[in-house]
Design a protein around this motif. Structure first.
Motif, PDB file in Angstrom:
ATOM      1  N   LEU A 318      27.042  36.468  15.709  1.00  0.00           N
ATOM      2  CA  LEU A 318      28.050  35.481  16.136  1.00  0.00           C
ATOM      3  C   LEU A 318      27.504  34.643  17.298  1.00  0.00           C
ATOM      4  CD1 LEU A 318      30.928  34.908  15.121  1.00  0.00           C
ATOM      5  CD2 LEU A 318      31.764  36.170  17.099  1.00  0.00           C
ATOM      6  N   SER A 319      26.759  35.307  18.181  1.00  0.00           N
ATOM      7  CA  SER A 319      26.233  34.581  19.341  1.00  0.00           C
ATOM      8  C   SER A 319      25.202  33.534  18.941  1.00  0.00           C
ATOM      9  CB  SER A 319      25.604  35.572  20.328  1.00  0.00           C
ATOM     10  OG  SER A 319      24.587  36.306  19.666  1.00  0.00           O
ATOM     11  N   GLY A 320      24.639  33.682  17.754  1.00  0.00           N
ATOM     12  CA  GLY A 320      23.641  32.709  17.294  1.00  0.00           C
ATOM     13  C   GLY A 320      24.127  31.894  16.115  1.00  0.00           C
ATOM     14  N   SER A 321      25.451  31.831  15.951  1.00  0.00           N
ATOM     15  CA  SER A 321      25.993  31.189  14.752  1.00  0.00           C
ATOM     16  C   SER A 321      25.658  29.704  14.670  1.00  0.00           C
ATOM     17  CB  SER A 321      27.505  31.393  14.680  1.00  0.00           C
ATOM     18  OG  SER A 321      28.104  30.844  15.831  1.00  0.00           O
ATOM     19  N   GLY A 322      25.322  29.099  15.810  1.00  0.00           N
ATOM     20  CA  GLY A 322      24.951  27.687  15.789  1.00  0.00           C
ATOM     21  C   GLY A 322      23.689  27.424  15.004  1.00  0.00           C
ATOM     22  N   ALA A 323      22.923  28.481  14.754  1.00  0.00           N
ATOM     23  CA  ALA A 323      21.685  28.329  13.981  1.00  0.00           C
ATOM     24  C   ALA A 323      21.940  28.484  12.489  1.00  0.00           C
ATOM     25  CB  ALA A 323      20.654  29.358  14.428  1.00  0.00           C
ATOM     26  N   GLY A 324      23.149  28.879  12.124  1.00  0.00           N
ATOM     27  CA  GLY A 324      23.448  29.203  10.729  1.00  0.00           C
ATOM     28  C   GLY A 324      23.517  27.980   9.831  1.00  0.00           C
TER      29      GLY A 324
END
Lengths: 654, 282
Positions: A318-324
C-alpha cells in the motif's frame, strides 16, 4: 570520428555484440547503456556513472543528441508534469531530480558547456525533462556516439510511477536516456530528426530497443527485481551487495528494491516469471501468476511470441501503490492484491493489461506521446479479450450470480457514458486531449472501435491483422498509419473488395473523426391487407386473388434509422410469427432504411446488430423492437427488491 | 427453566401469534410494493419495446447501464430514495408492532385480539422508539469502539489494512459474540414496559440490565442461539433470492410466493427472539 568508431568497437563485445539473454538480436540496438550506481536508501539517491551509446543509422551527419531527463519532472511544481497541482513533493525531501556532474564523449571531450534544457512540446521554461547536447563534431552516418556521464538521481516522494516511500523504492525514468532519432519516412516523418518529448502526466514512452548492463550497489537486506536478467549478486561485505542485471532489446529499464518483498516464481514454457509481492498480496499471488500466464498464452497464440526468457512483475505494498499499474516491458507493476474480493477481477485485469504492454509499446514500440491509442487502446482491446476469454464465461470483470460485467463492456461503458465522447478525434497527442478525456479516448474509445473492427472483419481476420502487425513491426517503431496499412493489406487479401477498396473509411470515422455511432429500430408495423385486391379501369373493376394459404396477408415494415454520424455496415435479424427468421444487411449509409415484407406471417421482432458486434453503437437499448416486450425480468427484479427491503427493515430494526 | 425449554416456549408463543405476524407481513408488503411498483413501471418504460431487457435475465449485466444513459441515473436515484423511504417508514412500523408483540408475549395467558394488539402497539410506541434509538446508539458506539478504532489505528500505524487483517477478523468475531448482550437488554427493557405499563425508558433499561445480570448465561445463550439460527436463515434466504432467476411468468409468481413465505418465517423467527427473552425473564 574514427576514434568514436574505435570506442564503439571496443564496447561491442560487452554490449550489442554480446548475446547473453537472447540468442540473436531482436532489434537494431541503436542505443545501449552500461550503468553503475549506488543506492543510498536514506537519502534516496542513486549516485553513479554510465556509458551510453547511440548509432547514427541515418544517411546524414547528426550534430546534436537529445536525452530524456525525466526525474526532473519532480524537481519543480512548475514542470509540465507537476504543474496544475498534479504532483507536489511530500516535504523538502520529496523532490526528485537527475543531475549530470560530468559529461564527456568517447574521445574524452568535456561536454559540460554543450548542453541545456529544451521544451519542444509546450515551451515551458521551467521544464527540465529534455536535454539537448550539442556535439563537438557531428556523428557521421553509421558511426556511434558514446557519452560518459556521471550523474546523481534523487527519487521523488510521493511515488508517482517512480519514487520512494520510506524503504520502498521503485526506480523508473531514472537515468539520462536518448530520445529516438527518426529518419525521413519513418512514422511518415518528412525529415530526419530527434523525437524526444517532455515528461507528461499521461505519457512517458518512446524509445529505442536497447541493451542494458546495470549494476546497483545497495544494502543487503533489500530484495530487488528489474526488467533485466539477474547476472550476478555479490556480497560486498559491510552490509552491502552488488546486483548486476542485463537486459536486451527492451525500451526502458526500471528496477525496484524493498526489504519487505516476498518472491513467488513460476515457469511458463521457457519464460521464468517472478512476482515480487508484499505479505498482504501473497494471498493473490497465484491469481496474478495465472493471469500473466493466460496473457502470455493468448498473445503468443494470436499476435506473436514473447521473446524474452524472463519476466518480472511487482504487486507493491500500500505504501508503494503509486508505483502500481505501470509497464517497463519485461518488468511491470500490478496493484490491488489481498484486499479485493475474489469475484472482482480488477487485480487480474491490471496484471493482464500491464503485461500486454510488453507487446504494444514494448515489442511494437509505437510513440505513446503522439499516438497513445496505439499502445493503450490496442492493449486495452487485447486485455478485454483475454479477460473475457479466461474469466467468468465472458464476464471477465465481475462475476456474481446476480451481478456481472464483461471487461469489454467496462471499456465500452466508460466510452459511451462519457458526456465528452465526441469532442475530439482519437488521434491526438496524449497531452492534447481536452477536458480530461485522455483515458476515455486513448484506452476505451480506441478499444471499443477495435472490437467494432473485429465485428466487421471477423475474429480470424482480426487475429491475422495482429499477426501481420507483429511480423512487420516487431522491434521497430510503427505509427497509426502503419497499423492501418496492415489492416488494409490483410483485409484485402482475405476479403477482397467486400469492405471496399480499403478500410480507410472505417479509420477516417472512428480514429480521425469525432462522430458517434447510433443505429436504432424505430418501429415495426404490420398491416393486414384484404383477400382481394381491385383495380379500377374505366367503368370496370378487376379483382384478383392473392396466391396464399391463409386468409390474411400482411405488409410488414421494419423502420431502421441512423442517428449518429458514423456509418457502418449493420445486420438486421427479423423474426416472423411463424418462426421464420431473415437476416438482412444494410450498408448503414443513409439516414434511414425500411425493410418491407408481404406474406401470411407478420413480423414480431427485429434486432439490429444481433450478435452485438458493433461496440461503437452508443445505445443498444434502441437496437431492437418487439411487439411483445418481455416483462419477466422487471417482475423478477420487483420481487427481489420487495424481499430485500423487507429483510432490510426486519434486520436493521431491533 | 432450561435453555431448551425457554426456546421451546418462545417458539410456541411466536407460533400462536400467527395472526399478528401475518398482519406485520401484510404491512411490510404493502409498504414495499408501494415503492416497488412505480420502480417496475419506470424500468418497463426505460426499455419500452426493446429486447435488451434480456440482458437482465441471467443476473444484472452492468454493461447495460451505459446504454441506459441518463435513465440509469434516474433509476438509481429512484431506488435510493425508495430504499431510504422504506427504511425510515419500516423502522417506525417495526418499532410500532414490537410494542404489541411484547405485550402479547408478556401476558400470562395466550390470546390478544388484533384490536388489542394495535392498541398496545400504539400505547408502547413512544417508549419503544426511545429504547430502539438509545440501543442503536449504544450498538453503534460499541461497533465503532470494537472495530472502527482498531482499523483506523492499524491503518495509521502500519499504513496497510493487511497488516492488521487477522486482528480485525478477531475483533469482528468478538463484536458478533457481544451483540446478543445488547439485543437482550433491548428486548428485556421492552418486555418490562409491556408488562408493567410504565413509560419510563431509563428504568426499563435498568430493568433490562438487571435481568441480564441475574441470569447472565441463560439470558445470553438464549439470544445467541436465536440470533445464530436467524443469521443462518437470513444468509440462506438472501443467497437463494440472489441466485434464483426464474424465467417464465408462472415461475416468477412462484418465486414471489416462495420468498414471501420465507419472509413470513423470518418474521416468526424474530418474534421467537422476543418471546424467548420474555420467557427467560419471567
Amino acid at each position: 570520428m574514427r576514434g568514436i568508431l574505435l570506442v564503439f568497437l571496443c564496447l561491442l563485445p560487452i554490449t550489442a555484440g554480446g548475446q547473453i539473454v537472447i540468442d540473436k538480436p531482436l532489434s537494431q540496438r541503436l542505443t545501449g547503456y552500461d550503468i553503475d550506481v549506488t543506492l543510498d536508501p536514506v537519502k534516496h539517491t542513486l549516485n553513479g556513472m554510465m556509458n551510453a551509446w547511440w548509432v547514427n543509422h541515418s544517411s546524414k551527419p547528426v550534430g546534436e543528441a537529445m536525452m530524456h531527463m525525466y526525474l526532473n519532472a519532480f524537481s519543480s511544481s512548475q514542470s509540465t508534469f507537476a504543474s496544475g497541482g498534479r504532483w507536489s513533493a511530500a516535504g523538502d525531501d520529496g523532490w526528485g531530480w537527475v543531475k549530470i556532474s560530468s559529461m564527456k564523449d568517447g574521445m574524452g571531450n568535456d561536454l559540460s558547456g554543450s548542453y541545456g534544457y529544451v521544451s519542444p512540446d509546450d515551451g515551458n521554461v521551467n521544464d527540465k525533462t529534455v536535454l539537448r547536447v550539442v556535439l563537438p563534431e557531428p556523428v557521421a552516418p553509421g558511426d556511434t556516439l558514446v557519452l560518459k556521464i556521471d550523474f546523481v538521481s534523487k527519487l521523488p516522494s510521493p511515488i508517482q510511477r517512480t519514487g520512494y516511500n520510506e524503504d520502498f523504492h521503485f526506480v523508473a525514468q531514472w537515468f539520462p536516456k536518448f530520445g529516438v532519432y527518426e529518419t525521413a519516412g519513418m512514422r511518415q516523418r518528412e525529415a530526419d530528426g530527434w523525437n524526444c518529448h517532455q515528461f507528461h502526466p499521461n505519457s512517458e514512452f518512446y524509445s529505442n530497443h536497447s541493451v542494458y548492463n546495470v549494476s546497483v550497489t545497495l544494502p543487503t537486506e533489500f530484495v530487488t527485481g528489474s526488467g533485466g536478467k539477474l547476472m550476478e549478486e555479490t556480497d560486498l561485505g559491510g552490509g552491502l551487495k552488488k546486483v548486476i542485471w542485463r537486459a536486451e532489446d527492451i525500451v526502458d529499464f526500471a528496477w525496484t528494491a524493498w526489504p519487505g518483498y516476498k518472491v513467488v516464481t513460476r515457469k511458463w514454457n521457457n519464460v521464468d516469471i517472478t512476482l515480487l509481492t508484499c505479505k498482504m498480496g501473497l494471498s493473490k499471488a497465484e491469481n496474478h501468476l495465472d493471469a500473466v500466464v493466460y496473457a502470455l498464452e493468448y498473445l503468443a497464440a494470436r499476435v506473436g511470441p514473447y521473446p524474452w526468457p524472463h519476466l518480472t512483475f511487482v504487486d507493491p505494498p500500500l505504501s508503494g501503490s503509486g508505483a502500481g499499474g505501470m509497464e517497463y516491458t519485461t518488468l511491470f507493476t500490478t496493484m490491488g492484491g489481498g484486499a479485493v474480493p475474489v469475484f472482482l477481477k480488477m487485480p487480474e485485469m491490471v496484471t493482464v493489461h500491464e503485461f500486454g504492454h510488453a507487446y504494444f509499446m514494448g515489442i511494437m514500440a509505437s510513440n505513446e506521446f503522439e499516438e497513445p491509442w496505439l499502445d493503450e487502446g490496442v492493449n486495452s482491446y487485447w486485455e478485454q479479450r483475454i479477460m473475457d476469454h479466461y474469466y467468468g464465461g465472458g464476464y471477465g470483470l465481475v462475476q456474481l450470480p446476480f451481478l456481472k460485467m464483461s471487461d469489454t463492456d467496462q471499456g465500452r461503458l466508460t466510452y459511451i457514458s462519457s458526456p465528452s465522447r465526441a469532442i475530439a478525434s482519437n488521434d491526438l497527442p496524449s497531452w492534447m486531449y481536452p477536458h480530461g478525456t485522455y483515458s476515455m479516448m486513448s484506452y476505451n474509445k480506441a478499444a471499443t472501435w477495435l472490437h467494432t473492427l473485429q465485428g466487421i472483419i471477423g475474429d480470424e481476420t482480426m487475429d491475422n491483422v495482429f499477426r501481420e502487425y507483429y511480423n512487420r513491426w516487431a522491434f521497430r517503431h510503427p505509427s497509426g498509419r502503419d497499423f492501418i496499412s496492415v489492416v488494409n493489406d490483410v483485409v484485402k487479401s482475405e476479403h477482397g473488395d467486400r469492405f471496399g477498396e480499403n478500410m480507410n473509411w472505417f479509420f477516417e470515422q472512428v480514429l480521425y473523426g469525432k462522430g458517434e455511432c447510433d443505429y436504432r429500430v424505430s418501429g415495426i408495423t404490420n398491416y393486414k391487407i384484404r383477400s382481394y385486391s381491385g383495380v379500377v379501369d374505366g367503368d370496370s373493376v378487376t379483382y384478383t386473388r392473392g396466391d396464399r394459404r391463409s386468409d390474411t396477408l400482411y405488409i410488414s415494415r421494419i423502420s431502421i434509422e441512423r442517428l449518429g454520424d458514423i456509418m457502418l455496415p449493420v445486420d438486421i435479424l427479423i423474426r416472423f410469427d411463424n418462426g421464420k427468421e431473415v437476416l438482412e444487411t444494410w450498408d448503414g449509409k443513409a439516414s434511414y432504411r425500411d425493410f418491407e415484407y408481404t406474406g401470411s406471417s407478420k413480423v414480431i421482432w427485429a434486432k439490429l446488430d444481433p450478435l452485438d458486434r458493433i461496440d461503437m453503437d452508443v445505445n443498444r437499448i434502441n437496437n431492437s423492437w418487439t411487439l411483445e416486450p418481455d416483462r419477466t425480468a422487471a417482475r423478477r427484479m420487483l420481487n427481489k427488491f420487495v424481499l430485500l427491503m423487507q429483510m432490510m427493515i426486519s434486520v436493521f430494526t431491533l | 427453566m432450561s435453555l431448551f425449554k425457554t426456546l421451546k416456549n418462545g417458539a410456541a408463543a411466536a407460533a400462536s401469534s400467527y395472526k399478528l405476524i401475518l398482519l406485520i407481513w401484510v404491512t411490510t408488503l404493502v409498504l414495499t410494493l408501494a415503492v416497488g411498483y412505480p420502480l417496475r413501471s419506470f424500468l418497463n418504460m426505460i426499455f419500452g419495446n426493446s429486447m435488451a431487457v434480456e440482458r437482465l435475465n441471467d443476473g444484472f449485466d452492468l454493461g447495460i447501464t451505459g446504454d441506459l444513459g441518463k435513465s440509469f441515473g434516474g433509476l438509481i436515484a429512484s431506488v435510493s430514495a425508495g430504499t431510504m423511504l422504506i427504511g425510515l417508514v419500516g423502522f417506525f412500523i417495526m418499532t410500532f408492532f414490537a410494542g404489541g408483540l411484547f405485550r402479547r408475549f408478556s401476558l400470562a395467558w395466550g390470546g390478544l385480539k388484533v384490536s388489542d394488539f394495535l392498541r398496545t402497539s400504539a400505547g408502547n410506541f413512544i417508549p419503544f422508539l426511545k429504547i430502539a434509538l438509545l440501543l442503536m446508539l449504544i450498538i453503534g458506539a460499541y461497533t465503532f469502539i470494537l472495530t472502527g478504532i482498531p482499523i483506523i489505528a492499524g491503518l495509521i500505524v502500519s499504513g496497510s489494512p493487511g497488516q492488521t487483517g487477522n486482528i480485525i477478523y478477531g475483533l469482528f468475531v468478538i463484536w458478533a459474540l457481544g451483540l446478543p448482550v445488547w439485543l437482550f437488554v433491548a428486548d428485556a427493557s421492552r418486555r418490562w414496559i409491556a408488562a408493567t405499563g410504565s413509560r419510563k425508558v431509563f428504568r426499563a433499561l435498568g430493568a433490562g440490565f438487571r435481568a441480564l445480570r441475574m441470569r447472565f448465561w441463560h439470558s445470553y445463550l438464549t439470544v445467541l442461539a436465536v440470533v445464530l439460527i436467524n443469521a443462518v436463515f437470513i444468509l440462506a434466504l438472501m443467497w437463494l433470492a440472489g441466485t434464483s432467476t426464474p424465467e417464465k411468468g408462472i415461475t416468477v409468481f412462484l418465486f414471489f410466493v416462495a420468498t414471501q413465505a420465507l419472509f413470513i418465517i423470518r418474521l416468526f423467527m424474530k418474534a421467537w427472539r422476543y418471546a424467548s427473552v420474555c420467557e427467560a425473564v419471567k
